[in-house]
Write a protein that holds these residues in place. Structure first.
Motif, mmCIF file in Angstrom:
data_model
loop_
_atom_site.group_PDB
_atom_site.id
_atom_site.type_symbol
_atom_site.label_atom_id
_atom_site.label_comp_id
_atom_site.label_asym_id
_atom_site.label_seq_id
_atom_site.Cartn_x
_atom_site.Cartn_y
_atom_site.Cartn_z
ATOM 1 N N VAL A 513 58.393 -32.496 -10.576
ATOM 2 C CA VAL A 513 56.996 -32.204 -10.947
ATOM 3 C C VAL A 513 57.496 -30.110 -10.113
ATOM 4 C CG1 VAL A 513 55.045 -31.018 -11.365
ATOM 5 C CG2 VAL A 513 55.794 -33.507 -11.665
ATOM 6 N N ARG A 514 57.461 -29.229 -10.639
ATOM 7 C CA ARG A 514 57.258 -27.783 -10.598
ATOM 8 C C ARG A 514 55.779 -27.168 -10.580
ATOM 9 N NH1 ARG A 514 60.469 -30.765 -7.604
ATOM 10 N NH2 ARG A 514 62.934 -29.946 -7.444
ATOM 11 N N LYS A 515 56.022 -26.275 -10.037
ATOM 12 C CA LYS A 515 54.736 -24.729 -11.357
ATOM 13 C C LYS A 515 54.893 -25.219 -13.048
ATOM 14 C CE LYS A 515 52.171 -20.988 -9.591
ATOM 15 N NZ LYS A 515 51.369 -21.369 -10.838
ATOM 16 N N GLY A 516 53.890 -25.024 -13.423
ATOM 17 C CA GLY A 516 53.973 -25.332 -14.762
ATOM 18 C C GLY A 516 54.261 -25.956 -15.343
ATOM 19 N N PHE A 517 55.164 -27.252 -14.374
ATOM 20 C CA PHE A 517 56.087 -28.304 -15.030
ATOM 21 C C PHE A 517 54.549 -29.031 -16.301
ATOM 22 C CE2 PHE A 517 57.361 -32.818 -16.115
ATOM 23 C CZ PHE A 517 58.646 -33.132 -16.195
ATOM 24 N N PRO A 518 55.323 -29.211 -17.446
ATOM 25 C CA PRO A 518 54.119 -30.213 -18.448
ATOM 26 C C PRO A 518 53.756 -31.919 -18.081
ATOM 27 C CG PRO A 518 55.464 -29.151 -20.234
ATOM 28 C CD PRO A 518 55.766 -28.687 -18.531
ATOM 29 N N ILE A 519 52.538 -31.837 -18.296
ATOM 30 C CA ILE A 519 52.402 -32.738 -18.000
ATOM 31 C C ILE A 519 51.641 -33.805 -18.606
ATOM 32 C CG2 ILE A 519 51.630 -35.004 -16.108
ATOM 33 C CD1 ILE A 519 53.037 -33.059 -14.652
ATOM 34 N N ILE A 520 51.174 -34.063 -20.075
ATOM 35 C CA ILE A 520 50.036 -34.739 -21.094
ATOM 36 C C ILE A 520 49.735 -36.434 -20.855
ATOM 37 C CG2 ILE A 520 50.144 -35.072 -23.049
ATOM 38 C CD1 ILE A 520 52.112 -32.877 -23.990
ATOM 39 N N TYR A 545 51.376 -28.135 -15.007
ATOM 40 C CA TYR A 545 50.620 -28.028 -15.891
ATOM 41 C C TYR A 545 49.408 -29.204 -16.995
ATOM 42 C CZ TYR A 545 49.246 -25.000 -19.950
ATOM 43 O OH TYR A 545 48.159 -24.181 -20.955
ATOM 44 N N ILE A 546 48.474 -29.386 -16.912
ATOM 45 C CA ILE A 546 47.441 -30.510 -17.228
ATOM 46 C C ILE A 546 47.112 -29.945 -18.612
ATOM 47 C CG2 ILE A 546 45.933 -32.525 -16.794
ATOM 48 C CD1 ILE A 546 48.177 -32.155 -14.533
ATOM 49 N N ILE A 547 48.033 -31.130 -19.427
ATOM 50 C CA ILE A 547 47.326 -31.032 -20.873
ATOM 51 C C ILE A 547 46.611 -32.529 -21.007
ATOM 52 C CG2 ILE A 547 48.239 -30.291 -23.336
ATOM 53 C CD1 ILE A 547 50.671 -29.137 -22.245
ATOM 54 N N SER A 548 45.646 -32.401 -21.429
ATOM 55 C CA SER A 548 44.856 -34.243 -21.579
ATOM 56 C C SER A 548 44.615 -34.201 -22.564
ATOM 57 C CB SER A 548 43.773 -34.065 -20.347
ATOM 58 O OG SER A 548 43.132 -33.415 -21.154
ATOM 59 N N VAL A 549 44.050 -35.883 -23.664
ATOM 60 C CA VAL A 549 43.805 -36.373 -24.631
ATOM 61 C C VAL A 549 42.788 -36.610 -24.150
ATOM 62 C CG1 VAL A 549 43.868 -36.928 -27.074
ATOM 63 C CG2 VAL A 549 46.043 -36.091 -25.484
ATOM 64 N N VAL A 550 41.432 -36.631 -24.323
ATOM 65 C CA VAL A 550 39.955 -37.026 -24.300
ATOM 66 C C VAL A 550 39.381 -37.177 -25.304
ATOM 67 C CG1 VAL A 550 40.839 -36.119 -21.816
ATOM 68 C CG2 VAL A 550 38.951 -34.338 -23.535
ATOM 69 N N ASN A 562 44.714 -28.079 -17.705
ATOM 70 C CA ASN A 562 44.428 -26.638 -17.442
ATOM 71 C C ASN A 562 44.506 -26.091 -19.587
ATOM 72 O OD1 ASN A 562 46.764 -27.216 -15.785
ATOM 73 N ND2 ASN A 562 46.465 -25.003 -15.907
ATOM 74 N N VAL A 563 44.538 -27.250 -20.087
ATOM 75 C CA VAL A 563 43.994 -27.519 -22.295
ATOM 76 C C VAL A 563 43.565 -28.722 -22.074
ATOM 77 C CG1 VAL A 563 44.980 -26.956 -24.577
ATOM 78 C CG2 VAL A 563 46.067 -25.609 -22.021
ATOM 79 N N THR A 564 42.732 -28.882 -23.145
ATOM 80 C CA THR A 564 42.104 -30.104 -23.423
ATOM 81 C C THR A 564 42.323 -30.457 -24.388
ATOM 82 O OG1 THR A 564 40.887 -30.000 -20.947
ATOM 83 C CG2 THR A 564 39.906 -31.565 -22.886
ATOM 84 N N ILE A 565 43.186 -31.666 -24.985
ATOM 85 C CA ILE A 565 42.046 -31.859 -26.465
ATOM 86 C C ILE A 565 41.310 -32.924 -26.966
ATOM 87 C CG2 ILE A 565 43.814 -32.644 -28.770
ATOM 88 C CD1 ILE A 565 46.183 -32.103 -27.750
ATOM 89 N N ARG A 566 40.580 -32.260 -27.786
ATOM 90 C CA ARG A 566 39.329 -33.605 -27.407
ATOM 91 C C ARG A 566 39.070 -34.311 -29.279
ATOM 92 N NH1 ARG A 566 36.912 -31.275 -23.290
ATOM 93 N NH2 ARG A 566 35.404 -33.440 -23.399
ATOM 94 N N ILE A 567 39.004 -35.545 -28.825
ATOM 95 C CA ILE A 567 38.977 -36.285 -30.083
ATOM 96 C C ILE A 567 37.373 -37.003 -30.489
ATOM 97 C CG2 ILE A 567 39.814 -38.009 -31.084
ATOM 98 C CD1 ILE A 567 42.381 -36.766 -30.060
ATOM 99 N N PRO A 568 37.226 -36.601 -31.810
ATOM 100 C CA PRO A 568 35.929 -36.761 -31.767
ATOM 101 C C PRO A 568 35.416 -37.948 -32.062
ATOM 102 C CG PRO A 568 36.901 -35.852 -33.885
ATOM 103 C CD PRO A 568 38.286 -35.758 -32.562
#
Ligand code: F6R
Length: 615
Positions: A513-520, A545-550, A562-568
């Protein structure tokens, strides 16, 4: 899913050739067997084969057939193996009625028993065959053809798109729809066509009527009358729609690719799979409860469905299930496969060579072993080598990357888990009901998500465009989702991914992991959530770079992302157990749009085949 095509003309035409072209263009809906019925001079002839349309064409030389009426069918077996006997069209006892059907008549067993007691003879194992016999019965009672069809449909529970013809009314095809599509095309004053989907009609006309649920149409050469099945006295005034798609676009129902179409078909595939009879799940549950050793095996996406299912079943069974990739099955168990073992094999195609080899080897090694399997294809090799099998109802999947078959596999495994919970009385009846309620609402959750999130997923993909490496991390049951979501991105968008346990990732993978490495991060609010928050912080602290599915109401992981995908969906334990089903469409969409961003065809990933029949 099956394909129906029919035509009725004033003039004598090359109906064989036209009907064959019609069902060929619907072959993507099913292709395990096919058939055609045609009428000439008051005589009805039916030809069918177990196999592809080309086999039927060669066997019967159908291109040379002329006449004025034909109905044809290409089948995707659900009830009864893909044999000639089970192929459509099906006929009544007199041989005067022929009918093709797409859908499932759920109460066919009761109706079949009733018809048998009245002396009707059945030739197939299908649910469909009860329809021509019921029509025959109502005709005998003195109803006209239209009324006999309507009365028949009123007795049926389930889904249907049908086309039916009757020798005593040779200038008519009746079509009807409930939940299974039927479109109608008219060449004014000359020919009328019906089909399960628009591509079959487009070579003849661009003006189509789309039947709605509970509608019936009487087709005559070059004209059609429409009725409502529940109130059939008055005609309905229906307007045709002008279709300007190409034939190829139409097969994809307006979607750019089969992968996208199949992701959007997931709610329907789940709803259909939820209609499988309970007794099938009970058989699986009983075998699993009485086994001393249980193994679950599969390949690729099916293996990740198996991992999610294993977790669900373990929860209520109180016995450990060992998951082993099918290619390593024998290597793991040589000399160690014991008596009273059960193997649960999962394969959408039912033909994966390593899966078949694993169960054949197991059967040879311990002959009292029980093989239970889950597949999407009736009559596949897997069903033949299994003691019991359940067939998911995803319909044919054309995109090479599995999408809708994955969610239906997990649904079946969840239903087995709940059946075990019931039989074992592992939890209260009220709790079981809450799990069922959550399960039944999964299609709505997915539909809702897909409706509202296409643009945000597309934007996310654009921002990630330059990245080549990704981590997909999770804990608990969501590790299966991380692995499957990552596999999709790997295969269709050619990105390197590691789908891993979020906890275990600090024992090695984190060094990348370095700056900007995408982790989902897959982060439902289950019992693993608090510790996952800690893992997210570890990766964020190193520049990830954190992308989460929540879930919808998430706060902590959202703040770190950094970005979130929300499941309704609600945040409770009933829905949390089902996140392998409800969270995966987000990751499938991400992979799909990433493939487009990189100029790749998501339907045909490099170096991959839909069915892998080599070891
Ligand atoms: C991935 C994919 C493959 C299959 C695997 C097993 O999208 O489709 O990984 O899951 O080849 O195939 P089946 O399920 O037919 O045994």
């Amino acid at each position: 899913m099956c394909g129906i095509f029919g035509l009725i003309s004033k003039e004598c035409l090359d109906i064989g050739e036209i009907a064959l072209e019609g069902i060929k263009s619907l072959e993507y809906r099913g292709y395990d067997s096919c058939g055609i019925a045609f009428q000439n001079g008051g005589k009805l002839t039916v030809k069918k084969v177990s196999g592809k349309i080309n086999d039927m064409q060669k066997k019967f030389n159908l291109e040379t057939l002329s006449g004025h009426l034909a109905i044809a069918h290409t089948r995707w077996a659900t009830h009864g193996a893909p044999t000639e006997r089970n192929s459509h069209p099906h006929t009544d006892c007199t041989g005067d009625i022929a009918l093709v059907h797409n859908g499932i008549i759920e109460n066919f067993m009761e109706l079949k028993d009733e018809l048998k007691s009245k002396g009707h003879i059945f030739k197939s194992e299908t649910d469909t065959e009860i329809l021509p016999h019921l029509i025959e019965d109502f005709l005998k009672e003195g109803f006209n053809f239209k009324e006999a069809v309507i009365r028949t449909l009123k007795r049926c529970k389930g889904a249907y798109g049908i086309a039916v013809c009757y020798t005593k009314e040779p200038d008519v095809i009746i079509v009807a729809r409930k939940e299974s599509p039927i479109v109608i095309g008219i060449e004014e004053g000359k020919i009328s066509y019906c089909a399960s989907d628009i591509p079959a009609i487009l070579p003849h006309t661009r003006s189509c009527y789309i039947l709605e649920d509970d509608e019936l149409a009487i087709l005559q050469p070059g004209k059609a009358e429409f009725y409502n099945i529940q109130n059939s006295v008055n005609k309905i005034d229906k307007k045709p729609e002008y279709i300007n798609w190409s034939v190829d676009d139409a097969k994809k129902n307006g979607y750019e690719h089969f992968m996208l179409k199949e992701i959007f078909e997931e709610p329907t595939a789940i709803r259909n799979t939820l209609k499988i009879e309970m007794k099938d799940f009970q058989i699986f549950a009983k075998h699993l409860l009485s086994a001393d050793h249980i193994y679950i095996t599969a390949a690729g996406t099916s293996y990740y469905a198996a991992l999610a299912g294993k977790y669900m079943i373990n929860k209520f069974l109180g016995k450990y299930i060992q998951g082993i990739e099918c290619s390593e099955f024998q290597n793991n168990l040589i000399g160690a496969l014991e008596k009273n073992s059960v193997i649960l094999a999962v394969s959408q195609s039912g033909e994966t060579a390593d899966t078949i080899e694993a169960i054949r080897w197991a059967k040879k090694t311990q002959n009292d072993i029980k093989i239970l399997s889950i597949t999407n294809v009736v009559g596949s090799s897997l069903t033949r080598y299994s003691d019991h099998y359940i067939v998911t109802r995803a319909g044919p999947e054309i995109g090479v990357a599995s999408t809708k078959t994955y969610v239906t596999q997990v649904i079946v495994l969840a239903l087995i888990a709940l059946e075990i919970a019931k039989l074992k009385k592992a939890i209260s009846k009220e709790e079981i009901q809450k799990y069922y309620d959550a399960l039944i609402s999964t299609p709505d959750i997915i539909e809702n998500f897909l409706d509202k999130n296409i643009h945000s997923v597309k934007n996310l993909v654009r921002n990630l465009e330059k990245n080549i490496n990704y981590f997909f991390l999770a804990r608990g049951i969501s590790i299966a989702t991380a692995k499957e979501g990552g596999l999709k991105l790997k295969e269709v968008a050619c990105r390197f991914i590691e789908g891993y346990s979020a906890a275990h990732a600090k024992h090695g993978p984190i060094s990348l992991v370095r700056k900007g490495f995408p982790i989902i991060f897959i982060a439902p609010p289950d019992e693993t959530y608090e510790r996952l928050v800690g893992n997210v912080m570890e990766f964020k602290a190193r520049g990830g770079y954190i992308i989460s599915v929540v879930s919808e109401s998430d706060k902590k992981v959202t703040e770190l992302s950094n970005v979130t995908i929300r499941i309704p969906q609600p945040s409770n334990k009933y829905f949390n157990l089902l996140t392998p089903i409800t969270f995966i469409p987000a990751l499938q969409l991400l992979a799909y749009y990433a493939a487009l961003e990189h100029g790749l065809d998501p339907d045909k990933p490099l170096n991959l085949a839909k069915t892998v029949t080599v070891h």
